[in-house]
Design a protein around this motif. Structure first.
Motif, PDB file in Angstrom:
ATOM      1  N   CYS A   4      37.299  36.925 -22.138  1.00 34.58           N
ATOM      2  CA  CYS A   4      37.905  36.391 -21.378  1.00 34.58           C
ATOM      3  C   CYS A   4      36.365  35.156 -20.698  1.00 34.58           C
ATOM      4  CB  CYS A   4      38.102  35.890 -18.777  1.00 34.58           C
ATOM      5  SG  CYS A   4      37.930  35.277 -18.478  1.00 34.58           S
ATOM      6  N   CYS A   7      35.778  34.877 -16.510  1.00 33.44           N
ATOM      7  CA  CYS A   7      34.765  36.498 -16.494  1.00 33.44           C
ATOM      8  C   CYS A   7      34.380  36.681 -17.049  1.00 33.44           C
ATOM      9  CB  CYS A   7      35.785  36.734 -15.274  1.00 33.44           C
ATOM     10  SG  CYS A   7      37.364  37.626 -15.714  1.00 33.44           S
ATOM     11  N   ASN A   9      36.476  39.790 -18.019  1.00 34.06           N
ATOM     12  CA  ASN A   9      37.670  40.672 -18.526  1.00 34.06           C
ATOM     13  C   ASN A   9      37.988  40.813 -20.344  1.00 34.06           C
ATOM     14  OD1 ASN A   9      39.608  42.530 -17.776  1.00 34.06           O
ATOM     15  ND2 ASN A   9      40.113  40.964 -16.588  1.00 34.06           N
ATOM     16  N   CYS A  24      42.293  35.092 -18.688  1.00 34.92           N
ATOM     17  CA  CYS A  24      43.054  36.247 -19.058  1.00 34.92           C
ATOM     18  C   CYS A  24      43.217  36.158 -17.065  1.00 34.92           C
ATOM     19  CB  CYS A  24      41.704  37.650 -17.951  1.00 34.92           C
ATOM     20  SG  CYS A  24      40.645  37.223 -16.534  1.00 34.92           S
ATOM     21  N   CYS A  27      41.644  35.224 -13.965  1.00 30.72           N
ATOM     22  CA  CYS A  27      41.260  33.891 -13.711  1.00 30.72           C
ATOM     23  C   CYS A  27      42.267  32.361 -13.735  1.00 30.72           C
ATOM     24  CB  CYS A  27      40.298  34.074 -15.393  1.00 30.72           C
ATOM     25  SG  CYS A  27      38.759  34.505 -14.846  1.00 30.72           S
TER      26      CYS A  27
END
Ligand SMILES: [Zn+2]
Length: 375
Positions: A4, A7, A9, A24, A27
């Motif tokens: 992502c 973040c 992910n 993601c 987020c």
């Protein structure tokens, strides 16, 4: 493997969907939250309605069940249900067999009970437990398949048996890690369809030594039984303003929770307050890392980035350094417990390693390829 953009992910997580901007679901929620805020008053009203409903519908002295292990989240939930919501909760716990449970785990569950709760603890037969674990490991390289079924089914069995209509679980994983198997709110009625529970039917894990009768507590009660008993299953974490793994740990440590003192490179865990009651989860996170390219540190870093504790760059460093790490002594103990050799262990693990992401180093151990992550 794509991460992502906001973040860390990964898009290899089961049941996750990224949007066109490469964000993601967690987020996407976070950005929505920043823009519009969360209507906490609406959530308060919703919870109040659930509580009133439970009080009116319980046929027991207890208003609700809280599923507990004695860890950080369950300590927080039990106290919240009693002290903040004024409920009379019955705690329900599925115990690991003595051979698997750590001293720390036993201490933490006792500590929670000693905070003043009525508790029912169910200990499934350790022989069937181990047989099912071995089968889960050999079939799926995931020993928790069977045990998670028991962990999640037992509180629902207790709710039906004791005629308590409301069951509280912790957090909706859609919000914290982006794994979605149902609604995005506090409703946990679709829990049985999450990746691990696979509908809540343990029969695919049966062996010739196990009959259906042995599997009562592994079998998620059928939907019609849950409906007939008018049971509501709720993620209480959704309604708690400062709910997070980190905050729950601080809350619980103040009330006697014992945490881990191993280093992150031994346990693949930054803070040592997750999965305190047994050690084989560390092995499982390593295997998950080999399967999907991420382990528990990714989850911790995502939460930390979203709560503003950490920036993405720092998080990425920690993921690269510690994710999937598992000291050899845990693997050895796991093999001893399952009564398998380490060769058998690695045969199963090698079978599921994602070859697009991993290669062997000079010592023959699996390592992430240089270009595996598209950060
Ligand atoms: Zn994200």
């Amino acid at each position: 493997m794509k991460l992502c953009k906001r973040c860390v992910n990964p898009d290899t997580r089961p049941n996750i969907f990224f949007n066109e901007e490469g964000l993601c679901p967690v987020c996407q929620f976070e950005l929505q939250k920043e823009k519009a805020g969360i209507d906490w008053e609406a959530r308060d009203r919703e919870l109040k309605e659930i509580i009133e409903w439970a009080r009116e519908n319980t046929k027991s002295s207890y208003d609700c069940i809280v599923a507990v292990s004695g860890g950080k989240d369950s300590t927080r939930l039990a106290c919240y249900a009693r002290d903040d919501l004024g409920l009379n909760p019955l705690l329900v716990s599925c115990l690991y067999p003595p051979e698997q449970m750590t001293e720390r785990g036993a201490h933490n569950l006792s500590n929670l009970i000693e905070l003043g709760f009525d508790t029912i603890a169910i200990s499934p037969d350790p022989i069937t437990w181990k047989t099912m674990m071995r089968q889960s490991f050999f079939l799926h390289a995931n020993w928790c398949r069977s045990t998670e079924m028991a962990l999640y089914a037992i509180p629902i069995h207790a709710a039906i048996a004791y005629k308590i209509p409301l069951v509280f679980l912790g957090e909706n994983p859609a919000w914290t890690i982006g794994e979605r198997h149902g609604r995005l709110d506090g409703d946990a009625s679709k829990m049985r369809y999450c990746h691990t529970l696979q509908g809540g039917d343990p029969t695919p894990l049966m062996t010739k030594d196990i009959s259906k009768k042995d599997l009562h507590f592994y079998t998620y009660p059928p939907e019609e039984d849950v409906e007939h008993a008018k049971i509501r299953i709720i993620y209480l974490g959704y309604y708690i303003r400062d709910w997070s793994g980190y905050n729950n740990a601080q809350f619980s440590i103040e009330r006697g929770l014992e945490t881990r003192n191993e280093r992150p490179e031994e346990i693949g865990d930054l803070w040592g307050f997750t999965g305190l009651d047994e050690d084989f989860r560390i092995v499982n996170q390593m295997i998950k890392y080999f399967k999907f390219g991420f382990g528990h540190v990714t989850d911790q870093v995502c939460e930390a980035i979203n709560s503003g504790m950490m920036d993405r760059e720092e998080g990425l460093e920690l993921v690269k350094k510690y994710d999937g790490r598992c000291d050899e002594r845990f693997i050895k103990r796991f093999c001893d417990y399952l009564e398998i050799s380490e060769e058998e262990f690695w045969e199963v693990v090698d079978r599921v390693v994602n070859r697009e992401l991993f290669e062997r180093d000079e010592k023959g151990r699996w390592r992430l390829k240089e270009d595996a992550i598209e950060a």
